[in-house]
Motif scaffolding. Structure first.
Motif, short mmCIF file in Angstrom:
data_model
loop_
_atom_site.label_atom_id
_atom_site.label_comp_id
_atom_site.label_asym_id
_atom_site.label_seq_id
_atom_site.Cartn_x
_atom_site.Cartn_y
_atom_site.Cartn_z
N SER A 161 0.82 -1.22 0.00
CA SER A 161 0.00 0.00 0.00
C SER A 161 0.86 1.27 0.00
CB SER A 161 -0.93 0.00 1.21
OG SER A 161 -0.17 -0.02 2.40
N LYS A 162 2.10 1.17 0.45
CA LYS A 162 2.98 2.35 0.49
C LYS A 162 3.87 2.49 -0.74
CE LYS A 162 2.85 2.90 5.36
NZ LYS A 162 3.29 3.78 6.36
N VAL A 163 3.87 1.49 -1.61
CA VAL A 163 4.66 1.56 -2.84
C VAL A 163 3.83 2.30 -3.89
CG1 VAL A 163 5.76 0.24 -4.67
CG2 VAL A 163 5.90 -0.56 -2.32
N THR A 164 4.39 3.39 -4.43
CA THR A 164 3.64 4.17 -5.42
C THR A 164 3.97 3.78 -6.84
OG1 THR A 164 5.33 5.90 -5.39
CG2 THR A 164 3.45 6.16 -3.89
N ASN A 165 5.19 3.30 -7.11
CA ASN A 165 5.58 2.98 -8.46
C ASN A 165 6.81 2.07 -8.43
OD1 ASN A 165 5.68 2.97 -11.22
ND2 ASN A 165 6.34 5.09 -11.44
N ILE A 166 6.93 1.20 -9.43
CA ILE A 166 8.11 0.36 -9.58
C ILE A 166 8.62 0.56 -11.00
CG2 ILE A 166 9.01 -1.98 -9.63
CD1 ILE A 166 6.85 -2.76 -7.61
N LYS A 167 9.89 0.94 -11.12
CA LYS A 167 10.51 1.17 -12.42
C LYS A 167 11.67 0.20 -12.61
CE LYS A 167 9.61 6.14 -12.34
NZ LYS A 167 10.22 7.47 -12.35
N VAL A 168 11.66 -0.47 -13.75
CA VAL A 168 12.75 -1.38 -14.08
C VAL A 168 13.42 -0.87 -15.34
CG1 VAL A 168 13.37 -3.74 -14.70
CG2 VAL A 168 11.58 -3.35 -13.04
N ALA A 169 14.71 -0.58 -15.26
CA ALA A 169 15.50 -0.14 -16.40
C ALA A 169 16.49 -1.26 -16.75
CB ALA A 169 16.22 1.16 -16.09
N LYS A 170 17.38 -0.99 -17.68
CA LYS A 170 18.33 -2.01 -18.12
C LYS A 170 19.22 -2.51 -16.99
CE LYS A 170 21.93 -2.87 -21.52
NZ LYS A 170 22.75 -2.32 -22.56
N GLY A 171 19.73 -1.62 -16.16
CA GLY A 171 20.65 -2.03 -15.12
C GLY A 171 20.21 -1.69 -13.71
N SER A 172 18.94 -1.29 -13.53
CA SER A 172 18.51 -0.89 -12.19
C SER A 172 17.02 -1.10 -11.98
CB SER A 172 18.86 0.57 -11.93
OG SER A 172 18.10 1.40 -12.77
N VAL A 173 16.65 -1.18 -10.72
CA VAL A 173 15.26 -1.26 -10.29
C VAL A 173 15.06 -0.15 -9.26
CG1 VAL A 173 13.56 -2.62 -9.03
CG2 VAL A 173 15.03 -3.73 -10.67
#
Length: 179
Positions: free
Chosen positions: A125-137
């Motif tokens: 509930s406290k996570v607003t967004n998850i971004k996954v790029a080529k070398g990072s999360v």
């Protein structure tokens, strides 16, 4: 629970366990960390950059310590014994940091990791967004605490496997997910 309450519960539990031991009964199991135990998939990394920097600093310090001890008229506190002790301390710190593996534990509705030698949990509930790029999360949170960043370059995480599991986590908990 408040810390004083936890201490009182722990003290009473210890006293009760001593009594039960004298009576030949089994002890009461620990209930102090039941809420913080999370089961799920664990993604472990390896810290390499900081230990390498510490070992290089130890070598640099040793080189400067040996070079400065050869200068005539330099009667400072920098003795060869102290130089070797400090070099050993830097190398030991590098080894300890190398052996302590950072991790991300993805549970059903909770994420867990270590930050500054403390275990940190965040609920879905406290996570607003998850971004996954080529070398990072990047895991963005609402409220207190900054974003959690897990990288392949610094901590040697398996970003691809972590991204797939976090995508499942995001779908299950209705969290926006970006690739």
């Amino acid at each position: 629970m408040a810390r004083s309450w936890e201490r009182m519960v722990q003290k009473n539990k210890n006293q009760l366990n001593k009594q039960r031991k004298k009576q030949g009964k089994s002890s009461i199991s620990s209930m102090s960390n039941v809420g913080s135990v999370v089961s799920g998939d664990t993604f472990k990394g390896r810290k390499i950059a900081l230990p390498v920097v510490l070992v290089l600093l130890a070598c640099l310090y040793g080189f400067l310590g040996i070079a400065s001890s050869n200068v005539p008229g330099n009667e400072s506190l920098n003795t060869p014994t102290m130089t070797w002790f400090i070099m050993g301390a830097y190398i030991l710190l590098g080894v300890i940091i190398y052996l302590r593996r950072p991790y991300l534990l993805v549970g059903k509705d909770t994420l867990q990791t270590t930050r500054l030698n403390r275990v940190r949990d965040v609920s879905a509930s406290k996570v607003t967004n998850i971004k996954v790029a080529k070398g990072s999360v990047v895991i963005e949170q609402s409220g207190k605490g900054g974003n959690w960043v897990f990288t392949r370059l610094i901590n040697r995480y398996d970003i691809q496997a972590m991204g797939m599991r976090l995508e499942e986590f995001a779908k299950a908990n209705n969290i926006p997910f970006e690739k």
